[in-house]
Enzyme design. Structure first.
Site, mmCIF file in Angstrom:
data_model
loop_
_atom_site.group_PDB
_atom_site.id
_atom_site.type_symbol
_atom_site.label_atom_id
_atom_site.label_comp_id
_atom_site.label_asym_id
_atom_site.label_seq_id
_atom_site.Cartn_x
_atom_site.Cartn_y
_atom_site.Cartn_z
ATOM 1 N N ASN A 145 49.154 44.366 26.493
ATOM 2 C CA ASN A 145 48.432 45.564 26.704
ATOM 3 C C ASN A 145 49.174 46.669 26.942
ATOM 4 O O ASN A 145 49.622 46.839 28.190
ATOM 5 C CB ASN A 145 47.308 45.404 27.714
ATOM 6 N N TRP A 146 49.266 47.447 26.086
ATOM 7 C CA TRP A 146 50.333 48.721 26.271
ATOM 8 C C TRP A 146 49.761 49.886 27.212
ATOM 9 O O TRP A 146 50.238 50.707 27.589
ATOM 10 C CB TRP A 146 50.737 49.326 25.204
ATOM 11 N N LYS A 147 48.288 49.611 27.672
ATOM 12 C CA LYS A 147 47.656 50.605 28.336
ATOM 13 C C LYS A 147 48.047 52.213 27.761
ATOM 14 O O LYS A 147 48.088 52.232 26.555
ATOM 15 C CB LYS A 147 48.023 50.788 29.820
ATOM 16 N N HIS B 28 38.149 46.030 31.122
ATOM 17 C CA HIS B 28 39.518 46.033 32.213
ATOM 18 C C HIS B 28 39.156 46.641 33.430
ATOM 19 O O HIS B 28 38.491 47.539 33.495
ATOM 20 C CB HIS B 28 40.371 46.846 31.290
ATOM 21 N N GLU C 280 40.936 48.578 35.039
ATOM 22 C CA GLU C 280 41.294 49.805 35.094
ATOM 23 C C GLU C 280 40.427 50.842 34.715
ATOM 24 O O GLU C 280 40.033 51.892 35.244
ATOM 25 C CB GLU C 280 42.619 50.132 34.549
ATOM 26 N N GLU D 96 41.915 38.347 35.364
ATOM 27 C CA GLU D 96 42.865 39.287 36.120
ATOM 28 C C GLU D 96 42.612 39.809 37.260
ATOM 29 O O GLU D 96 41.848 40.709 37.537
ATOM 30 C CB GLU D 96 43.096 40.489 35.068
ATOM 31 N N GLY E 11 49.383 45.212 37.814
ATOM 32 C CA GLY E 11 50.351 46.165 38.126
ATOM 33 C C GLY E 11 50.884 46.481 39.279
ATOM 34 O O GLY E 11 51.528 47.628 39.729
ATOM 35 N N SER F 296 50.513 41.192 36.528
ATOM 36 C CA SER F 296 51.923 41.011 36.711
ATOM 37 C C SER F 296 52.668 39.826 36.276
ATOM 38 O O SER F 296 53.562 39.224 36.718
ATOM 39 C CB SER F 296 52.171 40.910 38.013
ATOM 40 N N GLY G 293 50.506 43.512 30.878
ATOM 41 C CA GLY G 293 50.400 44.663 30.965
ATOM 42 C C GLY G 293 51.948 45.358 30.786
ATOM 43 O O GLY G 293 52.649 45.457 29.708
HETATM 44 P P1 PGA Z 1 50.225 44.175 34.455
HETATM 45 O O1 PGA Z 1 48.839 44.610 33.630
HETATM 46 O O2 PGA Z 1 50.732 43.032 33.633
HETATM 47 O O3 PGA Z 1 50.864 45.480 34.433
HETATM 48 O O4 PGA Z 1 49.864 43.672 35.924
HETATM 49 C C1 PGA Z 1 47.970 43.376 33.168
HETATM 50 C C2 PGA Z 1 46.779 44.130 32.383
HETATM 51 O O5 PGA Z 1 46.413 45.162 32.892
HETATM 52 O O6 PGA Z 1 46.398 43.585 31.491
#
Ligand code: PGA
Length: 257
Positions: free
Chosen positions: A12-14, A98, A100, A170, A176, A215, A236
């Protein structure tokens, strides 16, 4: 011994990488990945890089994923992208709910439910993201919160469609932060989610993959993917470097459990 579901790894590149940066990434990733047959790998670029990535993934075993969709198929919804459009762009998987988006865009479980149904209607495979935050865990409400997110996010899904669903557990405190859940913590919550899926879909629940996210790196992947009930990972930050993502996707084979 039961057959293990084919694990799924999604990057997931966000909100990272322009179309040209994405193309350079994919060119670097493909030779590193080879043709994984015992696992599925997918990339979730931002919408603006979908076309560039789709073109480069053509003929490979790597799937295209999107990070979000709108719940209607078309109409006066300025700025939104529908499942129909994603399907047309070559997308297979789509993230829904998600953390976020729940946080910054105030998306609710009801919205996640609408989006899951829209994804299924468009022939996509939704990846419903769920997870408790730090305060919810500290106060002992983690299980209750996650069960409600699963139940509401999948409400109205006919059991016949269950095989197209994936859940990503998650924990918000792990996304993150560099602070991944331990294997035991992940296994515990995956079992909770599995029970909730069984309550909803009976036998059809067996085909639903439950991914862990938060993470994940090349350092903890073996432990996390080896945890009971972990059918894949949603990566991510660590997916933004092709070498690191390739290392993560190269976890040791586990065909049975
Ligand atoms: P992260 O994010 O690996 O940077 O913790 C995971 C995600 O948001 O899917």
């Amino acid at each position: 011994m039961t057959q293990r579901i084919r694990p799924l790894v999604i990057g997931n590149w966000k909100m990272h990488l322009t179309a040209s940066e994405a193309a350079a990434y994919v060119r670097s990733l493909l030779p590193r990945l080879g043709s994984p047959i015992d696992r599925e790998v997918a990339l979730a670029p931002p919408f603006t890089a979908l076309a560039a990535v789709a073109a480069l993934l053509k003929g490979s075993d790597i799937q295209l994923a999107a990070q979000d969709l709108f719940w209607e198929d078309e109409g006066p919804y300025t700025g939104e992208i529908s499942g129909v459009m994603l399907q047309d762009a070559g997308v297979t998987y789509v993230l829904v709910g998600h953390s976020e988006r729940r946080w910054h865009m105030e998306e609710t479980d009801r919205v996640a439910g609408l989006k899951t149904r829209a994804a299924l209607r468009s022939g996509l495979k939704p990846v419903l993201c769920v997870g408790e935050d730090e305060a919810e865990r500290a106060s002992g409400r983690a299980e209750k919160v996650v069960r409600a997110q699963v139940a509401l996010g999948l409400q109205g899904t006919p059991p016949g469609e269950a095989s197209r669903l994936q859940i990503a557990y998650e924990p918000v405190w792990a996304v993150g932060t560099g602070k991944a859940a331990g294997a035991a913590q992940a296994a515990e919550m995956h079992a909770v989610i599995r029970r909730e899926l069984h309550a909803m879909f009976k036998n059809a629940a067996t085909g639903v993959r439950i991914l862990y996210g938060g993470s994940v790196t090349s350092h903890n992947i073996d432990e996390l993917i080896g945890a009971p009930g972990v059918d894949g990972v949603l990566v991510g930050g660590a997916s933004l470097k092709a070498e690191e993502f390739a290392r993560i996707a190269a976890f040791p084979p586990r065909l049975e459990r």
